[in-house]
Structure formats: structure tokens, C-alpha cells
Design a protein around this motif. Structure first.
Motif: not given
Length: 730
Positions: A245, A344, A348
Motif C-alpha cells: 500500500s 484503495h 495504488n
């Protein structure tokens, strides 16, 4: 030539600006605000662009940071970088540092525009809010940006903000704190600052973010479970690894870590997932804090992925949603969790120049066809919605896509045969979760049997600690701090400790406590539970051989993984399990005795990546495994008859400890497997039968809807519970 083009562009923009001012009946003087408002701290806006000469701004012998006293209309015509280059602060009189001039040098002006300001106390702002923008990039088609502001309970001692071009906004108060979350379709050029009366007092210029050119393809495997979620990525079939992440925050203001980190975790998007070096697998926990609208399902606004940390995680709060079983009452929370998680992960991926994402999804082996259809459809709905907002091509499987939509059992086996390079000639795979253990048996790359047992890490470990909390002292945990927790809140705290700190404890302190009575009791009870699981697998092998489904008359090697597989480290010398650990011989013996097959001393191999096996297996497809259309093992409603098989197991366990000369695992004191008439033996089996009845009586809900369990497993759970509750009282 390029410089001439830039100058020409600036002149064109200036002409357009001047024309607009005339339309609005404004003059160039209106491009400046009346006062220079400033923050009484240096370098307090790390995410802002500041003009040349800012370093000359001083108040009370300290450098300050200005809120630029400019009309936001300028940003309709100039980029933040262009505007910053045209701005400059100068001292009017070097003997009077309070008098400064802000110069705006527009190309078409005969003389630079400017305004003089006095730096004075009445325009001082002591503090800044937490101010963030996510994500910190630009890419073709990306239209999901979120801004966040928290006044840190400073009230009038700080400023309020207004983001430009806002699509959605949510503002709320909690305690003395004021919060604002906005969604925009483009990264903001600036942030408008306002006082308590909502008057504009300045702007913060934000740098234009990097433009990412998308080119690559990733396969992302997600193993979503009610208690944890694991994510793996296959990068263009070159790199297979746990998903990392990136920090995609644009931090505008510099606020103390003690304020900033908790508020981002609780109300917005964490800057980093914990542990930072390996954020997955992560706990499947959603927070709805700050959201009162139950009719919407917007990521970030209405629900966010929540990262628990042991010293601040409060499981009892109404906004914390966990144990997200796939049931009707949880569907909204599951969708919110997945919406934020997928957003998310996509961000990324874009940050790594990914243009296409192939989603690889797992489902529990006990899912019905209807359940699989609904789950696959949920994924398609979420990714289809994201496609128009992210510019990324999302490929999401439907129920018939056996390549990218696979059962956890198949993906688990795929991991071992492809990632760890072990065969499936004749193999048992055990995926130990918190509550359930999934067992699959393979012969010649073909699945011949699978079942899901309601017997997992909680039964093997967590319940023992909960019943005997004083053992926490040897883990440097004060029991009084945990005893107050309800059962599952206790387990959550224990899981956080296990994930973050247990490996270090096992390495440094296990051998120091190996003879400690409480730790010895723990090791013995864990060994009984795990040995019982292997004893049951031996029973399965015998039945499959009798039915002709398993053609070999021999026990199998075992590949073990999942969150509970790490328990093998607790049972191994030095705190690290390997093929030479003495527990191996005990587990092999259990399978041999119950199956009736010779003890060929088969090895148990523990996963190198516990909890990641399924997610990793999803993105691996070189080895073709056959998953037959078979149902999970089902049995009739349990009826108590006798405990013959359980007694056989328990006698075998104790006999094997002696025969195999197992040193670390001790026998149950008082139990004599050679003399069943012993008083302790009689008391133990009476107590076990009573606990067995209690277990059956405590099952909640309609008896028709209770998940059936194998006789032996129910009896094993009862025995283990008796031992850890009453071992000193029998």
C-alpha cells in the motif's frame, strides 16, 4: 521557443482574466484581499506552494507562513505553478519588518500589480487544521478525489476551508471537533481559507500532481473473509507478491502525529496501513464513524476500512462493524468495506501505471450456487461503478468463470502446488481460520473431498487463554486490562497481539517459560486439539478408501495454512515449526491410528505465508487443478451415543507421547489410558458428556438452520473445553 510559447500562453490567460474582471465590474485591485492573515509558525504548510520572498515574513522575531491574500478567481486562469512564479513578497522598509508588499507580475500589465500589507497581531492564526487530499496523482479518467479537514478542536484559533469544484460534501460535529469530507472530480488547485464568519481570509496553493501514464496489467487476488482479508498481486505475470500500500496522501498542513494519525484512521483514510511493511492480510473491520445516513453506500463518506491498533481499538463502539458474515443484515457493511478496499487498491494500481485490473475472487467452499451468484454479482456491480470514475479497465468474473472465481479450497491448494512447489499426488490441505477449518483432500491434482469444520483457532487457542487469563502475564500483558472485555472483544485484542508481537515473544521468551505450569497446560491443550483434527482426517481417509474415492491405502502429507497454522510455532522447539519439529511425528501417528493405514511418518508442511495462501493461489494458474462439483460433507443431526472414538483418540494421544518420546508436550496429569476404570478417567468422560450436552443445548436459532458438525469434532470440542475449564477440578 518553448519559453516564448509559455509567455504567449500567460498573456492569453491574463487577457481572459482582465476581460472577466470587467464583466464582473471588478478592477485589478480586487485580485488582492484586504488583510494578510498568517500562521504563527514556520513551514507549517508542507503541501503548499509559496511565493519567492516568503522567508522574509517575520512576526515577533519568528518566521511565519502566510495565507495568500488573493482572489481565487486567479486560479480559473492560471495553474498554481504559473501563479506562484508571478508572485513575490518584498520588504517595503528593511528597518520595519512589519511592512511587506505582495507583487503580482502579470505579463500584460505595464507595471506589476501589488498591494502593501502590515503584519499585525490581529491577523494572526495560532493553529492549523488537519488538511489532506487523496490521492496525490492525476491520470486519464481518474475522477475520485477526497479532501478532509479536521479543526483539531481549535475552533476560532484556526481557519475553516472550502474546496473548489466539490461534487459531494459531508460536514459534522463530534464533541468539540469539526469535520469535513468532500469528493471532487479533479485534484484541487487551491483551498480557500475562511474565518468563523465564513469570510475568505486567504488561499493555499496546491502543487499540480504528477500525471501518470497507464500501461500495465495486474491480476489482483482477494480472499475476503468475515474476520480478515488478504490481497495478492500478479504484476504482468512477472512478480507475484503480497499487495503493498503506497502513501497516496497529499499532506497540506503539518500537524502533530498524535493528532493527525488517529483522526485519519478514525474519520478518513489512513496514511499507512499497519504493519506498514506488510499491510495484508488485514482485519475485516468497517467503521461508519461520522455517518448517520443508512440509505447511502458511498465509500469514505458512509464507511471505510478500519485498521485496529491494540492501544486504541474500541470494538464496542456502535460504528465499528466486524464479523462480516455473508448474511442479509451485513450486506450493506460488506459492500461498504469492499467499495473502499477496491477503490484503495485501484488507486495504488494507478500509482503504479496500471491500466487493466483482472480481479480474482475467492468464495467459501460452503457457498450455495445462489450465494456464489449474489457474491459474484456484488463484485461486478462495484467494479462496474468504478470503471467510469477511475479510467481503469476492471475485469471482474461472473459465477461461471472458474479461472478467476474460485473456491478457497482450490485456491489454497493452488498456492501450495505452484508457489511452494509441492505436489498434490495424495495430499490433505488444512486452512485453519479463526472459527472454521477448511479441509480438502486431493489425489492426482483432483479434489476428492472437502469439508468446513466449525473448529478453528478460537477452539485451539483463544478460548484457552480467555478461560485462563492469568497466562497473559507471561506475555507481558496485565490480565485485569483484558478480563473486562466480552468474549469476542477479548479475541480481537488477542489477535492483534498475535499478529504484531507474538513472533518476537516466541523467538525470545518461549524457551524461558517452557516449564512454566500455565504455559505447559496451554501447550498440552493446543496439542490435544490439533491432534484431534488430524485424528478426524484419518477417519475421513478410511471412509474415502472404503468408498473407492481414495485409492491409496496410506496416510497423506499435510499442507497447513491460514491464521491458525502459526499455532504450530507455539508447539515447536525454539518457537519455529519445521519438518524436524517433534509435533510432526505425533500428528502423523494420529492419522495413522484413526485411518488404519501404516504410519509412514508423513510430514506436515506449514505455509510460508499464513493467511495469504488463497489470495496468492488466486493469481496463479499454471497448474490446472480439477475441482469436482461435489457438495460439502453433510451429516445428520447429532445424537449423543457414546464417546468410543474420542476415547480411542485420547488414549492414542497419550500412548504416542510415550512411544514417540515427545518432550515438550506433557500428558494430562491423572489420566491413565491403560486403566479406564481410574477415578480421574471416569470423571473426565462424565464431564465431557455433560459439556457435550451443553454445547448442543447452547446452539442458537432454528435447529433446521444450524450447520451440522461431524460427531467426532463436536466431541473433541467438548473434551478440550472440559480440560481447559476444569483440569484442576476433576
Amino acid at each position: 521557443m518553448n519559453m516564448n510559447n509559455n509567455l504567449h500562453d500567460l498573456k492569453m490567460k491574463t487577457d481572459s482574466l482582465l476581460t472577466k474582471l470587467k464583466e464582473l465590474q471588478l478592477t485589478t485591485k480586487d485580485l488582492f484581499l484586504k488583510k494578510l492573515v498568517f500562521i504563527e509558525q514556520e513551514s507549517i504548510l508542507p503541501g503548499a506552494l509559496l511565493p519567492q520572498g516568503t522567508q522574509y515574513l517575520v512576526f515577533a522575531n519568528h518566521q511565519i507562513t502566510p495565507l495568500l491574500p488573493l482572489n481565487p478567481i486567479l486560479l480559473d486562469y492560471f495553474t498554481p505553478e504559473e501563479l506562484t512564479k508571478q508572485l513575490k513578497f518584498e520588504l517595503i522598509d528593511e528597518d520595519d519588518l512589519s511592512q511587506v508588499r505582495l507583487i503580482l507580475d502579470l505579463p500584460n500589465s505595464e507595471t506589476p500589480l501589488f498591494k502593501d500589507y502590515t503584519i499585525q497581531a490581529e491577523n494572526l492564526i495560532p493553529e492549523v487544521p488537519v488538511l489532506e487530499v487523496w490521492p496525490n496523482f492525476q491520470a486519464e479518467g481518474w475522477k475520485e478525489y477526497y479532501g478532509f479537514c479536521y479543526d483539531a478542536e481549535y475552533g476560532e484559533e484556526t481557519f475553516q476551508v472550502c474546496f473548489p469544484n466539490v461534487e459531494e460534501i459531508k460536514q459534522f460535529q463530534e464533541g468539540r471537533g469539526s469535520y469535513k469530507i468532500v469528493r471532487c472530480t479533479q485534484f484541487p488547485k487551491f483551498i480557500e481559507c475562511k474565518n468563523i464568519q465564513e469570510h475568505t481570509i486567504g488561499i493555499i496553493l496546491l502543487p499540480t500532481q504528477k500525471k501518470i501514464e497507464l500501461a500495465y496489467s495486474w491480476k489482483i487476488g482477494i480472499d475476503f473473509r468475515s474476520d480478515y482479508t488478504s490481497v495478492y498481486v500478479n504484476k504482468d505475470d512477472k512478480i507475484v507478491e503480497s499487495f503493498k500500500s503506497d502513501n497516496l496522501h497529499h499532506k497540506v498542513t503539518d500537524v502533530s502525529i498524535e493528532t493527525r494519525f488517529p483522526v485519519l484512521f478514525e474519520y478518513f483514510i489512513p496514511e499507512s496501513f499497519i504493519p506498514v511493511d506488510k499491510p495484508f492480510p488485514m482485519s475485516t473491520i468497517l467503521t461508519t464513524r461520522g455517518s448517520a445516513d443508512i440509505n447511502q453506500e458511498r465509500p469514505i463518506f458512509d464507511g471505510r476500512v478500519y485498521i485496529p491498533v491494540r492501544n486504541r481499538y474500541s470494538q464496542q463502539e456502535s460504528w465499528v462493524k466486524k464479523d462480516l458474515q455473508c448474511s442479509t443484515k451485513n450486506l450493506r457493511y460488506i459492500r461498504l468495506f469492499l467499495k473502499h478496499l477496491i477503490l484503495h487498491l485501484t488507486a495504488n494500481a494507478v500509482n503504479n501505471k496500471v491500466k487493466t485490473i483482472e480481479w480474482c475472487i475467492s468464495y467459501p467452499p460452503q457457498f450455495s450456487r445462489k450465494g456464489k451468484y449474489k457474491y459474484a454479482q456484488m463484485w461486478q456491480d462495484i467494479t462496474n461503478n468504478l470503471q467510469s470514475k477511475t479510467g481503469v479497465k476492471h475485469l471482474c468474473p461472473n459465477i461461471n468463470d472458474s479461472q478467476y472465481f474460485r473456491s478457497q479450497s482450490l485456491a489454497f491448494a493452488q498456492y501450495f502446488t505452484e508457489y511452494e512447489d509441492y505436489d498434490l499426488v495424495n495430499t490433505t490441505c488444512i486452512d485453519i481460520g479463526n472459527v472454521n477449518s477448511n479441509i480438502s483432500i486431493w489425489q492426482d491434482n483432483q479434489l476428492i473431498y472437502q469439508c468446513s469444520l466449525n473448529f478453528g483457532k478460537i477452539d485451539l487457542f483463544s478460548q484457552i487463554i480467555k478461560t485462563n487469563p492469568q497466562i497473559l502475564k507471561i506475555f507481558d500483558i496485565e490480565p485485569d486490562n483484558w478480563i473486562k472485555f466480552p468474549e469476542y472483544a477479548f479475541y480481537d485484542q488477542l489477535d492483534i497481539w498475535l499478529r504484531l508481537e507474538s513472533a518476537n515473544w516466541l523467538e525470545r521468551k518461549r524457551e524461558l517459560f517452557i516449564n512454566h505450569p500455565e504455559f505447559q497446560k496451554l501447550i498440552t491443550l493446543m496439542s490435544i486439539g490439533l491432534s484431534g483434527l488430524y485424528f478426524y482426517i484419518g477417519q475421513i481417509l478410511a471412509v474415502l478408501h472404503h468408498e473407492g474415492k481414495y485409492t491409496l491405502k496410506e496416510i497423506t502429507p499435510v499442507y497447513i495454512g491460514g491464521i491458525g497454522s502459526r499455532l504450530l510455532n507455539w508447539l515447536s522447539e525454539g518457537g519455529e515449526f519445521d519438518i524436524n519439529s517433534e509435533i510432526n511425528s505425533l500428528l502423523s501417528r494420529m492419522m495413522s491410528i484413526s485411518s488404519g493405514f501404516p504410519d509412514t511418518e508423513e510430514i506436515t508442511r506449514m505455509s510460508q505465508n499464513p493467511q495469504d495462501e488463497v489470495a496468492c493461489g488466486l493469481v496463479l494458474q499454471d497448474q490446472k487443478l480439477q475441482e469436482l462439483d461435489i457438495n460439502l460433507n453433510t451429516i445428520d443431526k447429532y445424537e449423543i451415543t457414546n464417546l468410543t472414538q474420542l476415547q480411542l483418540f485420547f488414549d492414542t494421544f497419550h500412548d504416542s507421547l510415550d512411544d514417540l518420546r515427545i518432550e515438550d508436550i506433557k500428558a494430562i496429569e491423572g489420566y491413565n489410558f491403560n486403566k479406564p476404570e481410574y477415578e480421574y478417567n471416569q470423571k473426565l468422560w462424565r464431564a465431557t458428556e455433560r459439556e457435550l450436552r451443553n454445547l448442543l443445548n447452547s446452539q442458537k436459532g432454528d435447529i433446521e438452520n444450524i450447520q451440522p458438525e461431524p460427531h467426532f469434532i463436536v466431541e473433541l470440542k467438548a473434551l478440550v473445553r472440559v480440560l481447559y475449564k476444569e483440569i484442576d477440578n476433576l
